[in-house]
Design a protein around this motif. Sequence first.
Motif, PDB file in Angstrom:
ATOM      1  N   TRP A  31       0.913  -0.981   0.221  1.00 21.42           N
ATOM      2  CA  TRP A  31      -0.021   0.071  -0.084  1.00 21.42           C
ATOM      3  C   TRP A  31       1.080   1.316   0.019  1.00 21.42           C
ATOM      4  N   PRO A  32       1.244   1.644  -1.173  1.00 23.72           N
ATOM      5  CA  PRO A  32       2.294   2.764  -1.377  1.00 23.72           C
ATOM      6  C   PRO A  32       1.728   4.291  -0.363  1.00 23.72           C
ATOM      7  N   LYS A  33       2.607   4.950   0.110  1.00 33.50           N
ATOM      8  CA  LYS A  33       2.292   5.966   0.783  1.00 33.50           C
ATOM      9  C   LYS A  33       1.351   6.922  -0.004  1.00 33.50           C
ATOM     10  N   ALA A  34       1.874   7.279  -1.138  1.00 38.44           N
ATOM     11  CA  ALA A  34       1.185   8.300  -2.021  1.00 38.44           C
ATOM     12  C   ALA A  34      -0.148   7.943  -2.122  1.00 38.44           C
ATOM     13  N   ALA A  35      -0.534   6.838  -2.248  1.00 40.46           N
ATOM     14  CA  ALA A  35      -1.874   6.391  -2.611  1.00 40.46           C
ATOM     15  C   ALA A  35      -2.779   6.207  -1.444  1.00 40.46           C
ATOM     16  N   TYR A  36      -2.005   5.524  -0.573  1.00 40.96           N
ATOM     17  CA  TYR A  36      -2.901   4.825   0.625  1.00 40.96           C
ATOM     18  C   TYR A  36      -2.644   5.763   2.078  1.00 40.96           C
ATOM     19  N   TRP A  37      -1.694   6.674   1.936  1.00 42.51           N
ATOM     20  CA  TRP A  37      -1.432   7.629   3.253  1.00 42.51           C
ATOM     21  C   TRP A  37      -0.869   6.676   4.239  1.00 42.51           C
ATOM     22  N   THR A  38      -0.045   5.456   3.872  1.00 42.38           N
ATOM     23  CA  THR A  38       0.265   4.447   4.921  1.00 42.38           C
ATOM     24  C   THR A  38       1.324   5.214   5.689  1.00 42.38           C
ATOM     25  N   GLU A  39       1.533   4.886   6.956  1.00 45.67           N
ATOM     26  CA  GLU A  39       2.449   5.400   7.830  1.00 45.67           C
ATOM     27  C   GLU A  39       2.531   4.475   9.307  1.00 45.67           C
ATOM     28  N   VAL A  40       3.850   4.414   9.885  1.00 45.36           N
ATOM     29  CA  VAL A  40       3.789   4.012  11.235  1.00 45.36           C
ATOM     30  C   VAL A  40       3.142   5.013  12.034  1.00 45.36           C
ATOM     31  N   GLU A  41       1.982   4.616  12.666  1.00 44.64           N
ATOM     32  CA  GLU A  41       1.274   5.473  13.272  1.00 44.64           C
ATOM     33  C   GLU A  41       1.752   5.813  14.724  1.00 44.64           C
ATOM     34  N   ARG A  63       6.986   1.562  19.996  1.00 47.65           N
ATOM     35  CA  ARG A  63       7.674   1.512  21.225  1.00 47.65           C
ATOM     36  C   ARG A  63       8.555   0.209  21.269  1.00 47.65           C
ATOM     37  N   MET A  64       9.578   0.611  22.040  1.00 50.78           N
ATOM     38  CA  MET A  64      10.488  -0.577  22.198  1.00 50.78           C
ATOM     39  C   MET A  64       9.885  -1.248  23.447  1.00 50.78           C
ATOM     40  N   LEU A  65      10.102  -2.559  23.311  1.00 54.59           N
ATOM     41  CA  LEU A  65      10.055  -3.650  24.319  1.00 54.59           C
ATOM     42  C   LEU A  65      11.048  -4.146  25.032  1.00 54.59           C
ATOM     43  N   GLU A  66      10.873  -4.940  25.956  1.00 57.19           N
ATOM     44  CA  GLU A  66      12.292  -5.794  26.518  1.00 57.19           C
ATOM     45  C   GLU A  66      12.528  -6.778  25.605  1.00 57.19           C
ATOM     46  N   GLY A  67      13.796  -7.312  25.473  1.00 59.38           N
ATOM     47  CA  GLY A  67      14.164  -8.365  24.304  1.00 59.38           C
ATOM     48  C   GLY A  67      14.154  -8.148  22.979  1.00 59.38           C
ATOM     49  N   ASP A  68      14.507  -6.805  22.498  1.00 64.02           N
ATOM     50  CA  ASP A  68      14.547  -6.141  21.222  1.00 64.02           C
ATOM     51  C   ASP A  68      13.279  -6.397  20.455  1.00 64.02           C
ATOM     52  N   ARG A  69      12.158  -6.230  21.258  1.00 65.06           N
ATOM     53  CA  ARG A  69      10.744  -6.511  20.440  1.00 65.06           C
ATOM     54  C   ARG A  69      10.268  -4.752  20.082  1.00 65.06           C
ATOM     55  N   ILE A  70       9.585  -4.688  19.113  1.00 64.74           N
ATOM     56  CA  ILE A  70       8.980  -3.538  18.923  1.00 64.74           C
ATOM     57  C   ILE A  70       7.512  -3.726  18.747  1.00 64.74           C
ATOM     58  N   GLU A  71       6.757  -2.875  19.351  1.00 66.95           N
ATOM     59  CA  GLU A  71       5.433  -2.842  19.296  1.00 66.95           C
ATOM     60  C   GLU A  71       4.860  -1.566  18.422  1.00 66.95           C
ATOM     61  N   PHE A  72       4.309  -1.728  17.486  1.00 67.17           N
ATOM     62  CA  PHE A  72       3.856  -0.520  16.329  1.00 67.17           C
ATOM     63  C   PHE A  72       2.502  -1.026  15.626  1.00 67.17           C
ATOM     64  N   THR A  73       1.884   0.253  15.271  1.00 64.35           N
ATOM     65  CA  THR A  73       0.585   0.391  14.740  1.00 64.35           C
ATOM     66  C   THR A  73       0.686   0.767  13.311  1.00 64.35           C
ATOM     67  N   MET A  74       0.535   0.144  12.151  1.00 63.44           N
ATOM     68  CA  MET A  74       0.476   0.696  10.941  1.00 63.44           C
ATOM     69  C   MET A  74      -0.870   1.258  10.618  1.00 63.44           C
ATOM     70  N   ARG A  75      -0.921   2.298   9.728  1.00 70.35           N
ATOM     71  CA  ARG A  75      -2.247   2.871   9.461  1.00 70.35           C
ATOM     72  C   ARG A  75      -2.193   3.027   7.759  1.00 70.35           C
ATOM     73  N   ARG A  76      -3.349   2.825   7.304  1.00 72.60           N
ATOM     74  CA  ARG A  76      -3.358   3.110   5.877  1.00 72.60           C
ATOM     75  C   ARG A  76      -4.983   3.208   5.521  1.00 72.60           C
ATOM     76  N   LEU A  77      -5.415   4.003   4.167  1.00 72.10           N
ATOM     77  CA  LEU A  77      -6.689   3.923   3.888  1.00 72.10           C
ATOM     78  C   LEU A  77      -6.929   2.824   3.387  1.00 72.10           C
ATOM     79  N   PRO A  78      -8.280   2.362   3.281  1.00 67.33           N
ATOM     80  CA  PRO A  78      -8.711   0.955   2.825  1.00 67.33           C
ATOM     81  C   PRO A  78      -8.545   0.833   1.324  1.00 67.33           C
ATOM     82  N   SER A  79      -8.755   1.942   0.632  1.00 69.22           N
ATOM     83  CA  SER A  79      -8.533   1.980  -0.981  1.00 69.22           C
ATOM     84  C   SER A  79      -7.840   3.326  -1.321  1.00 69.22           C
ATOM     85  N   ALA A  80      -7.537   3.265  -2.464  1.00 69.07           N
ATOM     86  CA  ALA A  80      -6.851   4.487  -3.049  1.00 69.07           C
ATOM     87  C   ALA A  80      -7.697   5.096  -4.028  1.00 69.07           C
ATOM     88  N   ASP A  81      -8.936   5.087  -3.967  1.00 68.87           N
ATOM     89  CA  ASP A  81     -10.207   5.815  -4.871  1.00 68.87           C
ATOM     90  C   ASP A  81     -10.027   7.239  -4.650  1.00 68.87           C
TER      91      ASP A  81
END
Length: 85
Positions: free
Chosen positions: A54-64, A67-85
């Motif tokens: 979902w390319p950023k230009a069409a879907y506004w995709t981003e890492v919303e 945060r870093m957790l113990e054990g070199d783990r990353i918790e993250f939320t991705m966000r995008r538009l449902p369609s590029a219409d």
Amino acid sequence: MARVPGPPPLEGLRRRIERHRRGKPAGEGHFVRETFCLERQAAREKAREWFDLWPKAAYWTEVESWRMLEGDRIEFTMRRLPSAD
């Protein structure tokens, strides 16, 4: 004779509660969100996968958020538009 104010009207609150119960809280918009909790390298790969699918230009995709957790783990939320219409 002074009028004693009664309780505030609750209609606005009722509407907000109903919207929330229907699954579209006010302010959420129409974005698709997914949260992941992965090792650092796997997190990078998952984010890259989203940007490739979902390319950023069409879907506004981003890492919303992330945060870093113990054990070199990353918790993250991705966000995008449902369609590029």
